[in-house]
Each structure stands twice: as C-alpha cells, then as structure tokens.
Design a protein around this motif. Structure first.
Motif, PDB file in Angstrom:
ATOM      1  N   MET A   1      53.437  38.992  29.829  1.00  0.00           N
ATOM      2  CA  MET A   1      53.845  38.702  31.165  1.00  0.00           C
ATOM      3  C   MET A   1      54.015  37.284  31.495  1.00  0.00           C
ATOM      4  N   LYS A   2      54.913  36.946  32.019  1.00  0.00           N
ATOM      5  CA  LYS A   2      55.049  35.388  32.426  1.00  0.00           C
ATOM      6  C   LYS A   2      54.705  35.169  33.882  1.00  0.00           C
ATOM      7  N   THR A   3      54.991  34.444  34.539  1.00  0.00           N
ATOM      8  CA  THR A   3      54.495  33.899  35.806  1.00  0.00           C
ATOM      9  C   THR A   3      54.632  35.073  36.726  1.00  0.00           C
ATOM     10  N   VAL A   4      53.384  35.438  37.581  1.00  0.00           N
ATOM     11  CA  VAL A   4      53.627  36.274  38.781  1.00  0.00           C
ATOM     12  C   VAL A   4      53.436  35.542  39.956  1.00  0.00           C
ATOM     13  N   TYR A   5      54.357  35.737  41.043  1.00  0.00           N
ATOM     14  CA  TYR A   5      54.318  35.064  42.071  1.00  0.00           C
ATOM     15  C   TYR A   5      54.019  35.872  43.292  1.00  0.00           C
ATOM     16  N   ILE A   6      53.077  35.346  44.156  1.00  0.00           N
ATOM     17  CA  ILE A   6      52.823  36.048  45.444  1.00  0.00           C
ATOM     18  C   ILE A   6      53.262  35.189  46.645  1.00  0.00           C
ATOM     19  N   ARG A   7      53.891  35.566  47.486  1.00  0.00           N
ATOM     20  CA  ARG A   7      54.392  34.971  48.550  1.00  0.00           C
ATOM     21  C   ARG A   7      53.727  35.783  49.764  1.00  0.00           C
ATOM     22  N   THR A   8      52.962  35.035  50.717  1.00  0.00           N
ATOM     23  CA  THR A   8      52.162  35.936  51.586  1.00  0.00           C
ATOM     24  C   THR A   8      52.032  35.077  52.910  1.00  0.00           C
ATOM     25  N   ILE A   9      52.382  35.928  54.030  1.00  0.00           N
ATOM     26  CA  ILE A   9      51.981  35.349  55.423  1.00  0.00           C
ATOM     27  C   ILE A   9      50.537  35.426  55.602  1.00  0.00           C
ATOM     28  N   GLY A  10      50.004  34.085  56.136  1.00  0.00           N
ATOM     29  CA  GLY A  10      48.625  33.661  56.590  1.00  0.00           C
ATOM     30  C   GLY A  10      47.909  33.388  55.406  1.00  0.00           C
TER      31      GLY A  10
ATOM     32  N   LEU B   1      43.576  41.829  52.838  1.00  0.00           N
ATOM     33  CA  LEU B   1      43.009  42.969  52.060  1.00  0.00           C
ATOM     34  C   LEU B   1      44.201  43.350  51.082  1.00  0.00           C
ATOM     35  N   ALA B   2      45.376  43.421  51.185  1.00  0.00           N
ATOM     36  CA  ALA B   2      46.386  43.957  50.616  1.00  0.00           C
ATOM     37  C   ALA B   2      46.602  43.006  49.335  1.00  0.00           C
ATOM     38  N   ARG B   3      46.318  41.675  49.923  1.00  0.00           N
ATOM     39  CA  ARG B   3      46.385  40.653  48.639  1.00  0.00           C
ATOM     40  C   ARG B   3      45.397  40.714  47.865  1.00  0.00           C
ATOM     41  N   ILE B   4      44.338  41.117  48.064  1.00  0.00           N
ATOM     42  CA  ILE B   4      43.234  41.250  47.113  1.00  0.00           C
ATOM     43  C   ILE B   4      43.240  42.625  46.179  1.00  0.00           C
ATOM     44  N   VAL B   5      43.670  43.661  46.916  1.00  0.00           N
ATOM     45  CA  VAL B   5      44.171  44.980  46.216  1.00  0.00           C
ATOM     46  C   VAL B   5      45.195  44.563  45.105  1.00  0.00           C
ATOM     47  N   LEU B   6      46.345  43.871  45.559  1.00  0.00           N
ATOM     48  CA  LEU B   6      47.279  43.478  44.833  1.00  0.00           C
ATOM     49  C   LEU B   6      46.751  42.871  43.589  1.00  0.00           C
ATOM     50  N   LEU B   7      45.903  41.893  43.711  1.00  0.00           N
ATOM     51  CA  LEU B   7      45.372  40.900  42.737  1.00  0.00           C
ATOM     52  C   LEU B   7      44.517  41.900  41.664  1.00  0.00           C
ATOM     53  N   GLU B   8      43.720  42.876  42.285  1.00  0.00           N
ATOM     54  CA  GLU B   8      43.126  43.814  41.388  1.00  0.00           C
ATOM     55  C   GLU B   8      43.979  44.713  40.531  1.00  0.00           C
ATOM     56  N   GLN B   9      44.977  45.225  41.311  1.00  0.00           N
ATOM     57  CA  GLN B   9      46.017  46.010  40.346  1.00  0.00           C
ATOM     58  C   GLN B   9      46.726  45.262  39.377  1.00  0.00           C
ATOM     59  N   LEU B  10      46.913  43.908  39.784  1.00  0.00           N
ATOM     60  CA  LEU B  10      47.490  43.064  38.758  1.00  0.00           C
ATOM     61  C   LEU B  10      46.730  42.989  37.537  1.00  0.00           C
ATOM     62  N   TYR B  11      45.626  42.634  37.721  1.00  0.00           N
ATOM     63  CA  TYR B  11      44.524  42.567  36.561  1.00  0.00           C
ATOM     64  C   TYR B  11      44.278  43.770  35.977  1.00  0.00           C
ATOM     65  N   ARG B  12      44.158  44.882  36.660  1.00  0.00           N
ATOM     66  CA  ARG B  12      44.058  46.173  35.997  1.00  0.00           C
ATOM     67  C   ARG B  12      45.484  46.494  35.048  1.00  0.00           C
ATOM     68  N   ALA B  13      46.410  46.175  35.679  1.00  0.00           N
ATOM     69  CA  ALA B  13      47.735  46.256  34.942  1.00  0.00           C
ATOM     70  C   ALA B  13      47.797  45.567  33.479  1.00  0.00           C
ATOM     71  N   CYS B  14      47.234  44.336  33.586  1.00  0.00           N
ATOM     72  CA  CYS B  14      47.286  43.472  32.243  1.00  0.00           C
ATOM     73  C   CYS B  14      46.178  44.026  31.560  1.00  0.00           C
TER      74      CYS B  14
ATOM     75  N   LEU C   1      42.965  36.827  35.533  1.00  0.00           N
ATOM     76  CA  LEU C   1      44.124  37.035  35.234  1.00  0.00           C
ATOM     77  C   LEU C   1      44.735  35.809  34.200  1.00  0.00           C
ATOM     78  N   LYS C   2      44.148  34.728  34.349  1.00  0.00           N
ATOM     79  CA  LYS C   2      44.441  33.675  33.743  1.00  0.00           C
ATOM     80  C   LYS C   2      44.829  33.780  32.150  1.00  0.00           C
ATOM     81  N   PRO C   3      44.017  34.525  31.510  1.00  0.00           N
ATOM     82  CA  PRO C   3      44.126  34.804  29.866  1.00  0.00           C
ATOM     83  C   PRO C   3      45.706  35.760  29.810  1.00  0.00           C
ATOM     84  N   PHE C   4      46.007  36.117  30.785  1.00  0.00           N
ATOM     85  CA  PHE C   4      47.209  37.251  30.805  1.00  0.00           C
ATOM     86  C   PHE C   4      48.714  36.569  31.314  1.00  0.00           C
ATOM     87  N   THR C   5      48.504  36.046  32.424  1.00  0.00           N
ATOM     88  CA  THR C   5      49.516  35.511  32.951  1.00  0.00           C
ATOM     89  C   THR C   5      49.262  34.403  34.059  1.00  0.00           C
TER      90      THR C   5
END
Length: 156
Positions: free
Chosen positions: A1-10, A133-146, A28-32
């Motif tokens: 997986m290449k770079t993952v971008y998260i654009r977030t308000i706040g 909180l959605a951002r944290i859930v996303l990060l956890e799910q990205l790690y889980r996906a990796c 996530l650093k070892p994966f993307t």
C-alpha cells in the motif's frame, strides 16, 4: 500500500486522542506512509443558522487539491458498512495505482459536494461519531487492514 491521506476538519482536542493517533500512526509506518491534514472548521464554529454555509466551506477545504485520479473515501454515517476483512480487501484494491484519500467532515457532517466527489461512502455504523473519534477508529481500521493483508495475528 502506498501513501494513505486523511483530510479532516478540526484538530484532536484531547490529549488521549492525540496519543491514540500517534500510536496508530507509528504502527502504520512499516506498512504505509500516512499523511494527515487538519483543516479549520468553516465559519469559525458550528452555530446552527450557519450549518449549511459551514458544510459548504468545509467541503471546499476538504476537496481542495484532491487529484482527479484519487480514490476518495468519505466517512459518512449513511455510507456502506463493511467488516474489517472487506475493508482490508477494498483498501488493497483502492490503493493499487491511485492515491487513497479519506475525508472526515466537521461537526455538521459532509456537504453534498463531498458526497458527490467520493468514490466510496464508508460508515462505521449508524450512530454519529465525533469527528475526532471517527479519525481514531479509521486509523485503527487502517492498521487492522494492513495486518490482515500481511497475514499477521492482530486481526482475529
């Protein structure tokens, strides 16, 4: 997986949220490569009479600079739900040759402009989550996906 971008308000207002973001970013650093861009809330707050104007301003900010060839994933409570294995598979497909950009709206949610541009609308469930909180859930799910893609034991 290449770079993952998260654009977030706040920004993440609480220390525990920033700690969680830091922890998952490190995992996530070892994966993307991960790039998180925090954008200001539109209208300097979230007063109800300005909700639509706020969402419109935030949409312009979220979409600014998004490449035409990017896979845009909007986090939205009305989006498609998927389990972690399906998310991992989809993420692998999305990131094949194109950038993947996750968009997280502000306290009033996403404007239609963002929903129209999104290739995928993703929901973490029908309950509304604060955007931090959605951002944290996303990060956890990205790690889980990796971890799923790598065949590691984190995912059960």
């Amino acid at each position: 997986m290449k770079t993952v971008y998260i654009r977030t308000i706040g920004r993440l207002p609480e220390p525990w949220q920033r700690e969680a973001e830091s922890m998952y970013s490190a995992r996530l650093k070892p994966f993307t490569k991960l790039e998180i861009v925090e954008l200001p809330e539109g209208q300097k707050g979230s007063a109800k009479p300005n909700a639509e104007a706020t969402k419109k301003a935030e949409a312009a900010s979220l979409l600014r600079g998004v490449r035409d060839d990017a896979v845009v994933v909007a986090l939205d409570e009305t989006g498609t739900e998927m389990n972690s294995v399906a998310f991992s598979k989809n993420l692998s497909e999305w990131s094949g040759r194109r950038p993947v950009i996750f968009l997280i709206g502000g306290s009033w949610g996403l404007h239609q402009d963002v929903k129209k541009r999104a290739n995928v609308s993703l929901s973490f469930g029908i309950m509304t989550l604060p955007h931090g909180l959605a951002r944290i859930v996303l990060l956890e799910q990205l790690y889980r996906a990796c971890m799923i893609e790598a065949g590691k034991t984190y995912h059960k």
